[in-house]
Design a protein around this motif. Sequence first.
Motif, PDB file in Angstrom:
ATOM      1  N   SER A  82       0.828  -1.202   0.000  1.00 53.78           N
ATOM      2  CA  SER A  82       0.000   0.000   0.000  1.00 53.78           C
ATOM      3  C   SER A  82       0.866   1.257   0.000  1.00 53.78           C
ATOM      4  CB  SER A  82      -0.926   0.018   1.215  1.00 53.78           C
ATOM      5  OG  SER A  82      -1.835  -1.054   1.141  1.00 53.78           O
ATOM      6  N   MET A  85       2.293   1.711  -3.427  1.00 50.37           N
ATOM      7  CA  MET A  85       1.247   2.240  -4.302  1.00 50.37           C
ATOM      8  C   MET A  85       1.084   3.744  -4.099  1.00 50.37           C
ATOM      9  SD  MET A  85      -2.793   1.237  -4.290  1.00 50.37           S
ATOM     10  CE  MET A  85      -2.965   1.780  -2.613  1.00 50.37           C
ATOM     11  N   ALA A 118       3.176   1.381  -9.136  1.00 46.40           N
ATOM     12  CA  ALA A 118       2.133   1.651  -8.145  1.00 46.40           C
ATOM     13  C   ALA A 118       0.844   0.910  -8.492  1.00 46.40           C
ATOM     14  CB  ALA A 118       1.879   3.153  -8.045  1.00 46.40           C
ATOM     15  N   LEU A 119       0.508   0.879  -9.766  1.00 44.37           N
ATOM     16  CA  LEU A 119      -0.705   0.191 -10.206  1.00 44.37           C
ATOM     17  C   LEU A 119      -0.606  -1.316  -9.955  1.00 44.37           C
ATOM     18  CD1 LEU A 119      -3.457   0.432 -11.611  1.00 44.37           C
ATOM     19  CD2 LEU A 119      -2.268   0.089 -13.776  1.00 44.37           C
ATOM     20  N   SER A 121       1.173  -2.759  -7.668  1.00 39.46           N
ATOM     21  CA  SER A 121       1.057  -2.946  -6.216  1.00 39.46           C
ATOM     22  C   SER A 121      -0.397  -2.938  -5.778  1.00 39.46           C
ATOM     23  CB  SER A 121       1.806  -1.836  -5.471  1.00 39.46           C
ATOM     24  OG  SER A 121       3.170  -1.893  -5.740  1.00 39.46           O
ATOM     25  N   SER A 122      -1.182  -2.026  -6.327  1.00 33.51           N
ATOM     26  CA  SER A 122      -2.597  -1.953  -5.939  1.00 33.51           C
ATOM     27  C   SER A 122      -3.355  -3.193  -6.404  1.00 33.51           C
ATOM     28  CB  SER A 122      -3.246  -0.683  -6.489  1.00 33.51           C
ATOM     29  OG  SER A 122      -3.394  -0.748  -7.880  1.00 33.51           O
ATOM     30  N   VAL A 125      -2.515  -6.080  -3.944  1.00 34.93           N
ATOM     31  CA  VAL A 125      -3.233  -5.910  -2.678  1.00 34.93           C
ATOM     32  C   VAL A 125      -4.697  -6.316  -2.843  1.00 34.93           C
ATOM     33  CG1 VAL A 125      -4.098  -4.200  -1.035  1.00 34.93           C
ATOM     34  CG2 VAL A 125      -1.702  -4.179  -1.703  1.00 34.93           C
ATOM     35  N   ASP A 126      -5.323  -5.881  -3.913  1.00 31.80           N
ATOM     36  CA  ASP A 126      -6.724  -6.213  -4.150  1.00 31.80           C
ATOM     37  C   ASP A 126      -6.918  -7.714  -4.301  1.00 31.80           C
ATOM     38  OD1 ASP A 126      -9.446  -5.281  -4.594  1.00 31.80           O
ATOM     39  OD2 ASP A 126      -9.160  -5.995  -6.665  1.00 31.80           O
ATOM     40  N   LYS A 165     -11.703   5.646   2.673  1.00 24.73           N
ATOM     41  CA  LYS A 165     -10.813   5.371   1.541  1.00 24.73           C
ATOM     42  C   LYS A 165     -11.272   6.131   0.299  1.00 24.73           C
ATOM     43  CE  LYS A 165      -9.132   0.851   2.971  1.00 24.73           C
ATOM     44  NZ  LYS A 165      -9.118  -0.569   2.668  1.00 24.73           N
ATOM     45  N   VAL A 169      -8.969   8.773  -1.625  1.00 21.53           N
ATOM     46  CA  VAL A 169      -8.632   8.671  -3.042  1.00 21.53           C
ATOM     47  C   VAL A 169      -9.004   9.962  -3.773  1.00 21.53           C
ATOM     48  CG1 VAL A 169      -9.251   7.496  -5.197  1.00 21.53           C
ATOM     49  CG2 VAL A 169      -8.700   6.166  -3.171  1.00 21.53           C
TER      50      VAL A 169
END
Length: 188
Positions: A82, A85, A118-119, A121-122, A125-126, A165, A169
């Motif tokens: 996170s 990201m 970063a994308l 990584s997200s 996580v998802d 969140k 964002v």
Amino acid sequence: MELGNQIRNYRTAGGLSQEDLAAKIYVSRQTISNWETDRTYPDVQSLLLLSALFDVTIDELVKGDVKAMKEAVDANKMKKLSYVMLAGMVLSVALIGPCFKLWGWMGLLIPLAIWAVALVSSIIVDRMKKQHDIKTFSEILAFMEGEPVDREKAERERKHHLLTKTLLVIGIGVAAGLIAFASLALFG
């Protein structure tokens, strides 16, 4: 997971059919079947009833599963991803102006590459959250650690976190836009 095998073993050792067990703990026969085939996992109340009926501790009943769940809920890894990201998104936006100023259109490849990291990584996580059904595992781990498990409170907190969140964002998006605009104004 081991719980399905444990339930089946204790049930057959006690001479119970799936239907008999279901009647004793107030669930359907299909629910017992789903537990024994690891399609679903019993809730905390059902685990308590199973442990009382089979005269075993919950630790004995779910011994292998708790270890697997603790490994699945790797909060530290998710936290690091996170941060990667968030830092990647902010850094990529902040570098748009300077990179464009120094190297022109080709300079935009640097912020694009950082944004791609970063994308990714997200996305990881998802997938971790969906794969391990974090909410359910967290509730079971809380119970095993002796902490109170309140499903309604957990649902309220989940909705609160979702709102937080979403606002975060939106705030980051606005900040990123302002940073990009300022960066282009200063260096463009």
